[in-house]
Write an enzyme that holds these catalytic residues in place. Structure first.
Site, PDB file in Angstrom:
ATOM      1  CE  LYS A 246      19.473 -32.266   2.609  1.00 30.91           C
ATOM      2  NZ  LYS A 246      20.493 -31.372   2.315  1.00 30.91           N
TER       3      LYS A 246
HETATM    4  P1  NAD Z   1      14.412 -26.658  -5.704  1.00 30.25           P
HETATM    5  O1  NAD Z   1      13.155 -27.389  -5.108  1.00 30.25           O
HETATM    6  O2  NAD Z   1      14.502 -24.950  -5.361  1.00 30.25           O
HETATM    7  O3  NAD Z   1      14.349 -26.882  -7.268  1.00 30.25           O
HETATM    8  C1  NAD Z   1      14.515 -27.992  -7.765  1.00 30.25           C
HETATM    9  C2  NAD Z   1      14.524 -27.922  -9.449  1.00 30.25           C
HETATM   10  O4  NAD Z   1      14.584 -29.283  -9.881  1.00 30.25           O
HETATM   11  C3  NAD Z   1      13.039 -27.475  -9.751  1.00 30.25           C
HETATM   12  O5  NAD Z   1      13.254 -26.693 -10.954  1.00 30.25           O
HETATM   13  C4  NAD Z   1      12.469 -29.006 -10.246  1.00 30.25           C
HETATM   14  O6  NAD Z   1      11.534 -28.901 -11.028  1.00 30.25           O
HETATM   15  C5  NAD Z   1      13.743 -29.641 -10.966  1.00 30.25           C
HETATM   16  N1  NAD Z   1      13.621 -31.110 -11.029  1.00 30.25           N
HETATM   17  C6  NAD Z   1      12.965 -31.850 -10.216  1.00 30.25           C
HETATM   18  N2  NAD Z   1      13.108 -33.132 -10.705  1.00 30.25           N
HETATM   19  C7  NAD Z   1      13.515 -33.115 -11.608  1.00 30.25           C
HETATM   20  C8  NAD Z   1      14.113 -34.066 -12.806  1.00 30.25           C
HETATM   21  N3  NAD Z   1      13.816 -35.214 -12.861  1.00 30.25           N
HETATM   22  N4  NAD Z   1      14.625 -33.324 -14.124  1.00 30.25           N
HETATM   23  C9  NAD Z   1      15.063 -32.093 -14.152  1.00 30.25           C
HETATM   24  N5  NAD Z   1      14.619 -31.361 -13.119  1.00 30.25           N
HETATM   25  C10 NAD Z   1      13.959 -31.570 -11.840  1.00 30.25           C
HETATM   26  O7  NAD Z   1      15.605 -27.365  -4.970  1.00 30.25           O
HETATM   27  P2  NAD Z   1      17.078 -26.813  -5.039  1.00 30.25           P
HETATM   28  O8  NAD Z   1      16.978 -26.026  -3.492  1.00 30.25           O
HETATM   29  O9  NAD Z   1      17.530 -26.052  -5.935  1.00 30.25           O
HETATM   30  O10 NAD Z   1      17.940 -27.940  -4.730  1.00 30.25           O
HETATM   31  C11 NAD Z   1      18.197 -28.673  -5.952  1.00 30.25           C
HETATM   32  C12 NAD Z   1      19.561 -29.655  -5.623  1.00 30.25           C
HETATM   33  O11 NAD Z   1      20.767 -28.949  -4.957  1.00 30.25           O
HETATM   34  C13 NAD Z   1      18.993 -30.859  -4.564  1.00 30.25           C
HETATM   35  O12 NAD Z   1      19.856 -31.802  -4.685  1.00 30.25           O
HETATM   36  C14 NAD Z   1      19.732 -30.132  -3.340  1.00 30.25           C
HETATM   37  O13 NAD Z   1      19.831 -31.067  -2.299  1.00 30.25           O
HETATM   38  C15 NAD Z   1      20.666 -29.357  -3.590  1.00 30.25           C
HETATM   39  N6  NAD Z   1      21.205 -28.195  -2.772  1.00 30.25           N
HETATM   40  C16 NAD Z   1      20.381 -27.284  -2.433  1.00 30.25           C
HETATM   41  C17 NAD Z   1      20.859 -26.216  -1.662  1.00 30.25           C
HETATM   42  C18 NAD Z   1      20.200 -25.074  -1.269  1.00 30.25           C
HETATM   43  O14 NAD Z   1      20.818 -24.131  -0.567  1.00 30.25           O
HETATM   44  N7  NAD Z   1      18.821 -24.913  -1.699  1.00 30.25           N
HETATM   45  C19 NAD Z   1      22.254 -26.394  -0.910  1.00 30.25           C
HETATM   46  C20 NAD Z   1      22.875 -27.342  -1.400  1.00 30.25           C
HETATM   47  C21 NAD Z   1      22.680 -28.400  -2.376  1.00 30.25           C
END
Ligand code: NAD
Length: 425
Positions: free
Chosen positions: A115
């Site tokens: 990561k």
């Molecule tokens: P992203 O940046 O696309 O979206 C994150 C979202 O969370 C945004 O809408 C943001 O406004 C919101 N957010 C941030 N802080 C917040 C809070 N305090 N309260 C409520 N909402 C809040 O990110 P993503 O890629 O969707 O990732 C989200 C989670 O999923 C992370 O934990 C990431 O590690 C995990 N994840 C992502 C992927 C991927 O393929 N993108 C894969 C596995 C896991």
């Protein structure tokens, strides 16, 4: 001989990493002879901390701190996303890299875990500044990434645009086009169809599989989603497409609720124009803290880690929690859910759809032969269902939570590889 604890884990450096260690401790009694090697899971293989200086649009120079951690490479090259967020810490990136080791092993992908991240609020940078940041960071970590060494992907704050810049920078530095160095790229530079929605789709597939087990119909059920980014948005749309009702959604700007249902496609349009869910006219505003306790059948945390803790776990009112985010539930909250009979589909299974289609992308890049979106989605669904079923069986056999079961499956695979490879020298 007993090993000393890692010295850099001083008091202000604890947090997600400690949660991960607690999860490993929980699984150790189930590992039999392989427990001999468990210390391997508790130590990242290598950590790189880099200074990322860039010229800002006003001519000044700003320095950012970046990280890339390889937690484990026994089963294949390191693999895991890159996070841009103002609260990124080494402890967090270490935990995220370890969760990737567990996740990749839990779904049987031929990868270790890695990561990366930069401590930066990308919303405060112009597109040009983000491009310079991404390119310099890629060059700095270039010594440890590569198509057969470590393959980054998007995470919070990064997406296809950043992956294209990373691929280009790496390709320029090595003197050849290297699409296999990152996944989650735009389609036109070697990305895979279906990657954009893959994590959210996997959240839905595993949630639906869990619902089947407890006789809960998806159609007509209520869904609450925290975070409306890549994962939360796709999960909300796919639940909606299967007849579920999205009753509350939040993002960093606020939280909204409508018991009659929120159309996630309409909300997506609104967020595109307004920058967040705050002020969405077809739902009422609620305090952000109330979102996770809104009554529903499916709760999908899809934002940050440590959102569901001892403090709010008693108040959560759902039947299934599908962890779109990494590490949203603390071990203490896990215990409360076990006691309350709320089913938690752990992150290492629930959100593995993203890395699974990343794996498909990597395979397609090596072969220069690309599958259709239907083929990708079918392969994804099959693999996610199989992985869920295997974990479900272990949970039933050993009478443990799905998280502990997923860790048993994954840790066994990783440590079996360790025992076969042996120690060098
Ligand atoms: P992203 O940046 O696309 O979206 C994150 C979202 O969370 C945004 O809408 C943001 O406004 C919101 N957010 C941030 N802080 C917040 C809070 N305090 N309260 C409520 N909402 C809040 O990110 P993503 O890629 O969707 O990732 C989200 C989670 O999923 C992370 O934990 C990431 O590690 C995990 N994840 C992502 C992927 C991927 O393929 N993108 C894969 C596995 C896991």
């Amino acid at each position: 001989m007993k090993s000393e604890p890692l010295s850099y884990l001083c008091s202000d450096n604890i947090g997600p990493w400690e949660i991960y260690l607690a999860q490993v401790d929980r699984v150790t009694p189930y590992l039999g002879k392989l427990a001999f090697w468990v210390e391997d899971l508790k130590r990242p293989k290598r950590i790189l901390v880099v200074d990322v200086p860039i010229q800002m649009d006003d001519g000044s120079v700003a320095h950012f701190e970046g990280y890339r951690v390889h937690h484990n490479t026994f089963r294949g090259p390191a693999k895991g996303g890159i996070r841009y967020h103002q609260d990124v810490t080494l402890s967090e990136v270490m935990a995220l890299s370890a969760w990737m080791t567990i996740k990749n092993a839990a779904v049987g992908l031929p990868y270790g875990g890695g990561k990366g991240g930069i401590r930066v609020d990308p919303r405060k940078l112009s597109p040009g500044e983000i491009e310079r940041l991404t390119r310099r960071y890629t060059s700095e970590i270039g010594i440890i990434i590569g198509p057969d060494k470590d393959i980054p992907a998007p995470d919070m704050g990064t997406g296809a645009r950043e992956m294209a810049w990373m691929m280009d920078t790496y390709s320029m530095n090595v003197g050849r086009t290297a699409p296999g160095v990152v996944t989650g790229k735009p389609i036109s530079v070697g990305g895979s169809l279906g990657r954009q929605d893959a994590t959210g789709r996997g959240v839905f597939v595993t949630a639906a599989a869990a619902a089947e087990k407890i006789g809960l119909p998806v159609e007509g059920s209520r869904v609450v989603v925290q975070g409306f980014g890549n994962v939360g948005n796709a999960a909300a749309r796919i639940f909606h497409d299967h007849g579920a009702k999205i009753v509350a959604v939040s993002d960093v700007t606020g939280a909204v609720r409508n018991d009659a249902g929120i159309d996630p496609y309409d909300l997506t349009q609104y967020v595109r124009q307004m920058g967040g869910v705050k002020g969405y006219p077809k739902a009422e505003a609620i305090p952000a803290a109330d979102l996770l306790t809104t009554p529903c059948e499916f709760l999908v945390p899809a934002a940050l880690e440590k959102q569901i803790t001892e403090a709010n776990a008693w108040k959560v009112q759902c039947k299934i929690i599908a962890e779109g985010a990494n590490g949203p539930t603390t071990p203490a909250a896990d215990d409360i859910f076990n006691e309350r009979g709320i089913l938690v589909i752990p992150d290492v299974i629930a959100n593995a759809g993203g890395v699974t289609v990343s794996y498909f992308e990597w395979v397609q890049d090596f072969n220069s032969f690309f599958w259709t979106e239907d083929e990708i989605n079918a392969k994804l669904e099959r693999l996610m269902r199989q992985s869920f079923e295997a974990v479900w069986q272990v949970a039933q056999d050993k009478k443990v939570s799905l998280r502990t079961a997923a860790y048993i499956v994954a840790a066994t695979r990783v440590l079996e590889a360790r025992s076969l490879l042996g120690l060098y020298p």
